[in-house]
Design a protein around this motif. Structure first.
Motif, PDB file in Angstrom:
ATOM      1  N   THR A   1      73.753  64.599  93.099  1.00 47.37           N
ATOM      2  CA  THR A   1      72.613  63.840  93.311  1.00 47.37           C
ATOM      3  C   THR A   1      71.845  63.607  92.080  1.00 47.37           C
ATOM      4  O   THR A   1      71.372  62.282  91.795  1.00 47.37           O
ATOM      5  N   ALA A   2      71.917  64.504  91.309  1.00 40.93           N
ATOM      6  CA  ALA A   2      71.206  64.303  89.664  1.00 40.93           C
ATOM      7  C   ALA A   2      71.853  63.015  89.154  1.00 40.93           C
ATOM      8  O   ALA A   2      71.151  62.364  88.384  1.00 40.93           O
ATOM      9  N   THR A   3      73.062  63.253  89.074  1.00 43.74           N
ATOM     10  CA  THR A   3      73.958  62.084  88.374  1.00 43.74           C
ATOM     11  C   THR A   3      73.388  60.682  88.547  1.00 43.74           C
ATOM     12  O   THR A   3      73.382  59.899  88.119  1.00 43.74           O
ATOM     13  N   ILE A   4      73.533  60.529  90.268  1.00 46.78           N
ATOM     14  CA  ILE A   4      73.210  59.174  90.949  1.00 46.78           C
ATOM     15  C   ILE A   4      71.938  59.068  90.595  1.00 46.78           C
ATOM     16  O   ILE A   4      71.435  57.673  90.112  1.00 46.78           O
ATOM     17  N   ALA A   5      70.874  59.601  90.690  1.00 46.78           N
ATOM     18  CA  ALA A   5      69.413  59.466  90.287  1.00 46.78           C
ATOM     19  C   ALA A   5      69.326  58.956  88.856  1.00 46.78           C
ATOM     20  O   ALA A   5      68.572  58.053  88.652  1.00 46.78           O
ATOM     21  N   LYS A   6      69.984  59.722  87.846  1.00 47.31           N
ATOM     22  CA  LYS A   6      69.708  59.214  86.502  1.00 47.31           C
ATOM     23  C   LYS A   6      70.391  57.827  86.407  1.00 47.31           C
ATOM     24  O   LYS A   6      70.021  56.947  85.718  1.00 47.31           O
ATOM     25  N   SER A   7      71.720  57.580  87.177  1.00 45.29           N
ATOM     26  CA  SER A   7      72.271  56.252  87.099  1.00 45.29           C
ATOM     27  C   SER A   7      71.407  55.156  87.428  1.00 45.29           C
ATOM     28  O   SER A   7      71.533  53.992  86.961  1.00 45.29           O
ATOM     29  N   TYR A   8      70.845  55.349  88.678  1.00 45.50           N
ATOM     30  CA  TYR A   8      69.834  54.539  89.226  1.00 45.50           C
ATOM     31  C   TYR A   8      68.531  54.203  88.744  1.00 45.50           C
ATOM     32  O   TYR A   8      67.818  53.292  88.911  1.00 45.50           O
TER      33      TYR A   8
ATOM     34  N   ILE B   1      82.193  60.901  92.869  1.00 44.35           N
ATOM     35  CA  ILE B   1      81.228  61.592  93.540  1.00 44.35           C
ATOM     36  C   ILE B   1      81.243  61.492  95.045  1.00 44.35           C
ATOM     37  O   ILE B   1      81.465  60.243  95.464  1.00 44.35           O
ATOM     38  N   GLY B   2      81.271  62.626  95.833  1.00 40.95           N
ATOM     39  CA  GLY B   2      81.349  62.261  97.522  1.00 40.95           C
ATOM     40  C   GLY B   2      80.006  62.097  97.800  1.00 40.95           C
ATOM     41  O   GLY B   2      79.046  62.612  97.491  1.00 40.95           O
ATOM     42  N   ILE B   3      80.147  61.300  99.074  1.00 40.50           N
ATOM     43  CA  ILE B   3      79.049  60.938  99.963  1.00 40.50           C
ATOM     44  C   ILE B   3      78.913  61.716 101.046  1.00 40.50           C
ATOM     45  O   ILE B   3      79.990  61.526 101.825  1.00 40.50           O
ATOM     46  N   SER B   4      78.076  62.493 101.556  1.00 38.31           N
ATOM     47  CA  SER B   4      77.996  63.166 102.752  1.00 38.31           C
ATOM     48  C   SER B   4      77.452  62.310 103.847  1.00 38.31           C
ATOM     49  O   SER B   4      78.118  62.268 104.905  1.00 38.31           O
ATOM     50  N   ALA B   5      76.494  61.571 103.642  1.00 40.65           N
ATOM     51  CA  ALA B   5      76.025  60.585 104.671  1.00 40.65           C
ATOM     52  C   ALA B   5      75.223  59.289 103.822  1.00 40.65           C
ATOM     53  O   ALA B   5      74.846  59.551 102.472  1.00 40.65           O
TER      54      ALA B   5
ATOM     55  N   ALA C   1      69.185  49.681  96.369  1.00 42.76           N
ATOM     56  CA  ALA C   1      70.330  49.051  96.314  1.00 42.76           C
ATOM     57  C   ALA C   1      71.174  48.946  97.607  1.00 42.76           C
ATOM     58  O   ALA C   1      70.752  49.667  98.542  1.00 42.76           O
ATOM     59  N   SER C   2      72.341  48.278  97.600  1.00 41.41           N
ATOM     60  CA  SER C   2      72.954  47.982  98.966  1.00 41.41           C
ATOM     61  C   SER C   2      73.998  49.353  99.051  1.00 41.41           C
ATOM     62  O   SER C   2      74.130  49.936  98.093  1.00 41.41           O
ATOM     63  N   GLN C   3      74.379  49.558 100.184  1.00 45.80           N
ATOM     64  CA  GLN C   3      75.212  50.301 100.387  1.00 45.80           C
ATOM     65  C   GLN C   3      76.476  50.214  99.823  1.00 45.80           C
ATOM     66  O   GLN C   3      77.065  51.307  99.014  1.00 45.80           O
ATOM     67  N   ALA C   4      77.121  48.910  99.607  1.00 51.67           N
ATOM     68  CA  ALA C   4      78.178  48.774  98.842  1.00 51.67           C
ATOM     69  C   ALA C   4      78.213  49.140  97.348  1.00 51.67           C
ATOM     70  O   ALA C   4      78.886  49.599  96.899  1.00 51.67           O
ATOM     71  N   ASP C   5      76.985  48.928  96.823  1.00 54.80           N
ATOM     72  CA  ASP C   5      76.756  49.102  95.733  1.00 54.80           C
ATOM     73  C   ASP C   5      77.017  50.654  95.334  1.00 54.80           C
ATOM     74  O   ASP C   5      77.462  50.973  94.299  1.00 54.80           O
ATOM     75  N   ILE C   6      76.227  51.373  96.016  1.00 53.39           N
ATOM     76  CA  ILE C   6      76.050  52.804  96.091  1.00 53.39           C
ATOM     77  C   ILE C   6      77.346  53.413  96.058  1.00 53.39           C
ATOM     78  O   ILE C   6      77.816  54.282  95.407  1.00 53.39           O
ATOM     79  N   VAL C   7      78.189  53.013  97.244  1.00 56.72           N
ATOM     80  CA  VAL C   7      79.509  53.652  97.293  1.00 56.72           C
ATOM     81  C   VAL C   7      80.495  53.158  96.105  1.00 56.72           C
ATOM     82  O   VAL C   7      81.094  54.108  95.639  1.00 56.72           O
ATOM     83  N   ALA C   8      80.313  51.999  95.563  1.00 56.10           N
ATOM     84  CA  ALA C   8      80.934  51.758  94.409  1.00 56.10           C
ATOM     85  C   ALA C   8      80.540  52.455  93.141  1.00 56.10           C
ATOM     86  O   ALA C   8      81.602  53.011  92.472  1.00 56.10           O
ATOM     87  N   THR C   9      79.375  52.760  92.924  1.00 56.51           N
ATOM     88  CA  THR C   9      78.807  53.609  91.915  1.00 56.51           C
ATOM     89  C   THR C   9      79.485  55.064  92.075  1.00 56.51           C
ATOM     90  O   THR C   9      79.784  55.569  91.121  1.00 56.51           O
ATOM     91  N   CYS C  10      79.319  55.682  93.248  1.00 59.35           N
ATOM     92  CA  CYS C  10      79.804  56.836  93.299  1.00 59.35           C
ATOM     93  C   CYS C  10      81.251  56.969  93.482  1.00 59.35           C
ATOM     94  O   CYS C  10      81.805  57.880  92.614  1.00 59.35           O
TER      95      CYS C  10
ATOM     96  N   ARG D   1      69.563  54.944 102.190  1.00 67.65           N
ATOM     97  CA  ARG D   1      69.425  56.381 101.874  1.00 67.65           C
ATOM     98  C   ARG D   1      70.845  57.049 101.893  1.00 67.65           C
ATOM     99  O   ARG D   1      71.649  56.682 102.527  1.00 67.65           O
ATOM    100  N   VAL D   2      71.063  57.814 100.735  1.00 69.59           N
ATOM    101  CA  VAL D   2      72.417  58.573 100.534  1.00 69.59           C
ATOM    102  C   VAL D   2      72.212  59.747 100.238  1.00 69.59           C
ATOM    103  O   VAL D   2      71.394  60.421  99.752  1.00 69.59           O
TER     104      VAL D   2
END
Length: 73
Positions: free
Chosen positions: A46-53, A23-27, A9-18, A37-38
């Motif tokens: 991490t488990a929440t986002i993994a389940k989401s994607y 959910i905070g992003i460290s890097a 997925a794109s960075q923008a998509d992941i940032v929007a989902t978080c 890579r997030v």
């Protein structure tokens, strides 16, 4: 569990989902092999986002982009 995920997925998509899930992003970085890579702040997020994607989570090795230049001083 690692706090890092590689996702198709794109960075923008992941940032929007978080942001939607508060959910905070460290890097975050683009992958040379495609995708993103997030790194989350904790394993629970991490488990929440993994389940989401789901199937968009990349398993196995990926090619990362070098983020620092080596300099001879």
């Amino acid at each position: 569990m690692s706090r890092a995920l590689n996702i198709k997925a794109s960075q923008a998509d992941i940032v929007a989902t978080c942001a939607k899930r508060n959910i905070g992003i460290s890097a975050i970085e683009a992958l040379a092999s495609g995708g993103t890579r997030v790194v989350m702040n904790n394993a629970e997020d991490t488990a929440t986002i993994a389940k989401s994607y789901g199937s968009k989570v990349i398993a196995g090795e990926v090619t990362r982009v070098a983020t620092r230049l080596n300099r001879a001083w």
